[in-house]
Write a protein that holds these residues in place. Structure first.
Motif, PDB file in Angstrom:
ATOM      1  N   ASP A  97      -7.779  15.484 -16.412  1.00  0.00           N
ATOM      2  CA  ASP A  97      -8.393  14.159 -16.329  1.00  0.00           C
ATOM      3  C   ASP A  97      -7.481  13.190 -15.587  1.00  0.00           C
ATOM      4  OD1 ASP A  97     -10.726  14.864 -17.635  1.00  0.00           O
ATOM      5  OD2 ASP A  97     -10.019  14.207 -19.610  1.00  0.00           O
ATOM      6  N   THR A  98      -6.203  13.243 -15.890  1.00  0.00           N
ATOM      7  CA  THR A  98      -5.234  12.384 -15.212  1.00  0.00           C
ATOM      8  C   THR A  98      -5.132  12.758 -13.738  1.00  0.00           C
ATOM      9  OG1 THR A  98      -3.993  12.105 -17.259  1.00  0.00           O
ATOM     10  CG2 THR A  98      -2.836  11.593 -15.213  1.00  0.00           C
ATOM     11  N   VAL A  99      -5.107  14.050 -13.447  1.00  0.00           N
ATOM     12  CA  VAL A  99      -5.048  14.508 -12.055  1.00  0.00           C
ATOM     13  C   VAL A  99      -6.256  13.978 -11.290  1.00  0.00           C
ATOM     14  CG1 VAL A  99      -5.215  16.540 -10.552  1.00  0.00           C
ATOM     15  CG2 VAL A  99      -3.634  16.548 -12.489  1.00  0.00           C
ATOM     16  N   ARG A 100      -7.449  14.140 -11.860  1.00  0.00           N
ATOM     17  CA  ARG A 100      -8.671  13.677 -11.182  1.00  0.00           C
ATOM     18  C   ARG A 100      -8.651  12.163 -10.956  1.00  0.00           C
ATOM     19  NH1 ARG A 100     -11.031  17.018 -15.113  1.00  0.00           N
ATOM     20  NH2 ARG A 100     -11.419  19.087 -14.291  1.00  0.00           N
ATOM     21  N   LEU A 132       0.830  -1.205   0.000  1.00  0.00           N
ATOM     22  CA  LEU A 132       0.000   0.000   0.000  1.00  0.00           C
ATOM     23  C   LEU A 132       0.867   1.258   0.000  1.00  0.00           C
ATOM     24  CD1 LEU A 132      -2.823   1.312   0.213  1.00  0.00           C
ATOM     25  CD2 LEU A 132      -2.624   1.058   2.701  1.00  0.00           C
ATOM     26  N   ALA A 133       1.878   1.289   0.843  1.00  0.00           N
ATOM     27  CA  ALA A 133       2.770   2.456   0.898  1.00  0.00           C
ATOM     28  C   ALA A 133       3.486   2.664  -0.432  1.00  0.00           C
ATOM     29  CB  ALA A 133       3.781   2.286   2.035  1.00  0.00           C
ATOM     30  N   ASP A 134       3.936   1.572  -1.051  1.00  0.00           N
ATOM     31  CA  ASP A 134       4.592   1.679  -2.355  1.00  0.00           C
ATOM     32  C   ASP A 134       3.632   2.230  -3.412  1.00  0.00           C
ATOM     33  OD1 ASP A 134       6.968   0.706  -1.336  1.00  0.00           O
ATOM     34  OD2 ASP A 134       6.719  -1.315  -2.180  1.00  0.00           O
ATOM     35  N   ARG A 135       2.395   1.740  -3.386  1.00  0.00           N
ATOM     36  CA  ARG A 135       1.410   2.195  -4.375  1.00  0.00           C
ATOM     37  C   ARG A 135       1.058   3.671  -4.160  1.00  0.00           C
ATOM     38  NH1 ARG A 135       0.599   2.521  -9.158  1.00  0.00           N
ATOM     39  NH2 ARG A 135      -1.495   3.115  -9.714  1.00  0.00           N
ATOM     40  N   ILE A 136       0.913   4.080  -2.904  1.00  0.00           N
ATOM     41  CA  ILE A 136       0.634   5.488  -2.611  1.00  0.00           C
ATOM     42  C   ILE A 136       1.766   6.358  -3.137  1.00  0.00           C
ATOM     43  CG2 ILE A 136       0.499   7.178  -0.725  1.00  0.00           C
ATOM     44  CD1 ILE A 136      -1.201   5.097   0.809  1.00  0.00           C
ATOM     45  N   GLN A 137       2.986   5.945  -2.905  1.00  0.00           N
ATOM     46  CA  GLN A 137       4.141   6.705  -3.397  1.00  0.00           C
ATOM     47  C   GLN A 137       4.135   6.783  -4.915  1.00  0.00           C
ATOM     48  OE1 GLN A 137       6.418   8.425  -1.447  1.00  0.00           O
ATOM     49  NE2 GLN A 137       6.889   9.295  -3.432  1.00  0.00           N
ATOM     50  N   ALA A 138       3.832   5.690  -5.578  1.00  0.00           N
ATOM     51  CA  ALA A 138       3.805   5.674  -7.044  1.00  0.00           C
ATOM     52  C   ALA A 138       2.719   6.605  -7.578  1.00  0.00           C
ATOM     53  CB  ALA A 138       3.584   4.247  -7.549  1.00  0.00           C
ATOM     54  N   GLN A 183      -6.108  11.411  -8.233  1.00  0.00           N
ATOM     55  CA  GLN A 183      -6.612  11.849  -6.930  1.00  0.00           C
ATOM     56  C   GLN A 183      -7.653  10.869  -6.407  1.00  0.00           C
ATOM     57  OE1 GLN A 183      -7.836  15.868  -7.888  1.00  0.00           O
ATOM     58  NE2 GLN A 183      -6.023  16.728  -6.891  1.00  0.00           N
ATOM     59  N   GLY A 184      -8.498  10.369  -7.300  1.00  0.00           N
ATOM     60  CA  GLY A 184      -9.488   9.368  -6.906  1.00  0.00           C
ATOM     61  C   GLY A 184      -8.833   8.080  -6.441  1.00  0.00           C
ATOM     62  N   GLU A 185      -7.816   7.660  -7.173  1.00  0.00           N
ATOM     63  CA  GLU A 185      -7.096   6.452  -6.778  1.00  0.00           C
ATOM     64  C   GLU A 185      -6.416   6.647  -5.423  1.00  0.00           C
ATOM     65  OE1 GLU A 185      -3.679   3.314  -8.277  1.00  0.00           O
ATOM     66  OE2 GLU A 185      -4.368   4.850  -9.672  1.00  0.00           O
TER      67      GLU A 185
END
Length: 87
Positions: A49-52, A31-37, A55-57
Motif C-alpha cells: 500500500d505504501t509502495v503504491r 520539486l527535485a527535493d520532493r522527488i528525492q524524498a 509510486q502514485g505521488e
C-alpha cells in the motif's frame, strides 16, 4: 495533454521568460527535493500500500517535471495548426 478545445493563452516567449524566472528555479529545486524524498521513502516502504501510494505521488511529481516541455510543444503545435489553417 490538454483538451483539444482549450486554446492556450501563453506564448512561447512568455513561457521562455517564465522558465528563466526565479519562481521557476525555486519550483524546480523544491520539486527535485520532493522527488528525492519520495524515492528515499519508496526504497524503505514496508507495505505494498505504501509502495503504491508513493509510486502514485512520484508519478504526479514527474508530471510537473515534464510540464513545461509539454506546454511548449502544445503551444507551438497550436500555433503551427493556426498557421496551416490560414494558408
Amino acid at each position: 495533454m490538454y483538451p483539444a478545445q482549450y486554446e492556450k493563452r501563453s506564448t512561447p516567449e512568455e513561457l521562455n521568460e517564465f522558465l528563466k524566472s526565479n519562481i521557476y528555479k525555486d519550483f524546480t529545486a523544491i520539486l527535485a527535493d520532493r522527488i528525492q524524498a519520495v524515492q528515499n521513502d519508496l526504497s524503505m516502504a514496508d507495505s505494498m500500500d505504501t509502495v503504491r501510494r508513493l509510486q502514485g505521488e512520484l508519478q504526479g511529481l514527474r508530471f510537473w517535471e515534464v510540464f513545461p516541455a509539454a506546454l511548449t510543444k502544445a503551444i507551438l503545435e497550436e500555433k503551427e495548426d493556426a498557421t496551416e489553417a490560414t494558408s
